[in-house]
Design an enzyme around this catalytic site. Structure first.
Site, short mmCIF file in Angstrom:
data_model
loop_
_atom_site.label_atom_id
_atom_site.label_comp_id
_atom_site.label_asym_id
_atom_site.label_seq_id
_atom_site.Cartn_x
_atom_site.Cartn_y
_atom_site.Cartn_z
N HIS A 2 0.83 -1.20 0.00
CA HIS A 2 0.00 0.00 0.00
C HIS A 2 0.87 1.26 0.00
CE1 HIS A 2 -2.91 2.85 2.11
NE2 HIS A 2 -3.53 2.51 0.99
N ARG A 3 0.88 1.96 -1.13
CA ARG A 3 1.71 3.15 -1.31
C ARG A 3 3.20 2.83 -1.16
NH1 ARG A 3 -2.09 7.37 2.28
NH2 ARG A 3 -4.06 6.42 1.62
N GLU A 55 1.67 -0.49 -5.07
CA GLU A 55 0.50 0.32 -5.41
C GLU A 55 0.94 1.74 -5.70
OE1 GLU A 55 -3.63 2.14 -3.61
OE2 GLU A 55 -1.81 1.97 -2.41
N ASP A 103 -0.85 5.44 -6.46
CA ASP A 103 -1.97 6.37 -6.64
C ASP A 103 -1.52 7.47 -7.59
OD1 ASP A 103 -3.86 5.22 -4.83
OD2 ASP A 103 -2.71 6.03 -3.17
N HIS A 129 -1.19 10.28 -3.25
CA HIS A 129 -2.54 9.90 -2.86
C HIS A 129 -3.49 11.10 -2.80
CE1 HIS A 129 -5.82 9.12 0.04
NE2 HIS A 129 -5.83 7.93 -0.51
N GLU A 144 -3.84 3.20 -9.30
CA GLU A 144 -5.18 3.74 -9.06
C GLU A 144 -5.35 5.09 -9.73
OE1 GLU A 144 -8.25 5.13 -5.51
OE2 GLU A 144 -6.53 3.87 -5.01
N GLN A 174 -6.99 0.11 -10.73
CA GLN A 174 -8.18 0.18 -9.90
C GLN A 174 -8.68 1.62 -9.82
OE1 GLN A 174 -7.35 -0.84 -5.81
NE2 GLN A 174 -5.75 0.68 -5.61
#
Length: 289
Positions: free
Chosen positions: A51-52, A78, A80, A93, A152, A188
């Site tokens: 995550h990040r 991941e 963003d 993010h 994302e 996503q």
């Protein structure tokens, strides 16, 4: 002289079978590698998604965080996405740079040059002082095909053209087609229209529909299946009923963000197919098969 020429010809003939065998071995290895990548999207696998990046140990969405995630053995990093005033995709993010840099302002109102002047590491630790916000292109340049990307699209109402620029970069770095469909790239979004635009531009890219708390009971997962291969939502919203509905629609389930080992194991046992986590260290002993 004639004898020497004949001797060279004979030697070449001896080498030909070796060359053929080498080609066969290399081709077999290539097939094995593709199969391995395709297995990432198998419902029998349990994916660990950074995550990040390794955000418990390095400032989120920096090359340092992504490098550490790779070293710790994550299945995916991941990323963003936000878009700068001059049309560059950066890894961030938030809509603003306020929380994760020493600057202020909305990403959409800042040029890439302005964002590159910011310190994106000191907020996390003095050890990361001077770390910069990376562009998506810099991430691709750094890792190429050695990493798997879980990207994302965010705030697509203000980041107009994000999907087109994303596809352009994926194509530039040869991350579409069979490479993408094998699991090298997953995209996503909470925005179904964003995912559908991507699906129209390139059907080879696996997509995951993110679902918010307010929408958890509104989505028809059979409709989602028409353009996506999975769904994601907050782990606390993943009920037995939701899991069964997703399974029935043959969708992968990747909840976020789980930093408790017992909860990760519980979700895996229930049939979830992967999780996002900040703390990659706790997943070391997770059986992903």
């Amino acid at each position: 002289m004639h004898y020497n020429i004949s001797k060279k010809v004979i030697n070449v003939k001896k080498i030909i079978p070796v060359i053929i065998l080498t080609i066969i071995i290399l081709f077999a290895l290539k097939i094995m590698n593709i199969t391995s990548d395709e297995d990432l999207l198998s419902r029998e696998n349990f994916l660990i998604i950074a995550h990040r990046g390794a955000s418990a140990y390095a400032p989120e969405h920096t090359l340092e965080s992504y490098r550490l995630a790779q070293e710790m053995g994550t299945d995916y990093i991941e990323i963003d996405l936000q878009m700068t005033k001059d049309g560059h995709l950066i890894a961030m993010h938030d809509l603003t740079v306020d929380r994760t840099t020493d600057g202020k302002g909305y990403v959409k109102d800042l040029t890439l040059e302005e964002i590159k002047s910011l310190d994106a590491g000191s907020w996390f630790s003095d050890a990361f002082k001077g770390v910069k916000v990376p562009t998506l292109e810099e991430v691709f340049e750094e890792f190429g095909h050695d990493a798997n990307y879980y990207i994302e699209t965010k705030n697509t109402d203000v980041n107009i053209g994000m999907e087109e620029e994303l596809i352009r970069l994926l194509e530039k770095y040869h991350l579409t087609g069979k490479v993408a469909s094998s699991g090298k790239v997953i995209i996503q979004s909470f925005d179904a229209e964003s995912l559908k635009r991507i699906h129209e531009m390139d059907e080879s890219i696996p997509l995951v529909q993110l679902i918010s708390k307010d929408e958890i009971n509104q989505y028809n997962l059979n409709e989602v299946k028409k353009y996506a291969l999975g769904v994601g939502t907050h782990f606390e919203l993943v009920s037995e009923e939701f899991i069964q509905q997703a399974k029935k629609a043959e969708l992968l389930i990747h909840p976020f963000t789980v930093d408790d080992l017992n909860m990760i194991k519980e979700l895996k046992d229930k049939g979830v197919t992967g999780v996002f986590t900040n703390d990659l260290a706790i997943t070391v002993n997770i059986d992903t098969e």
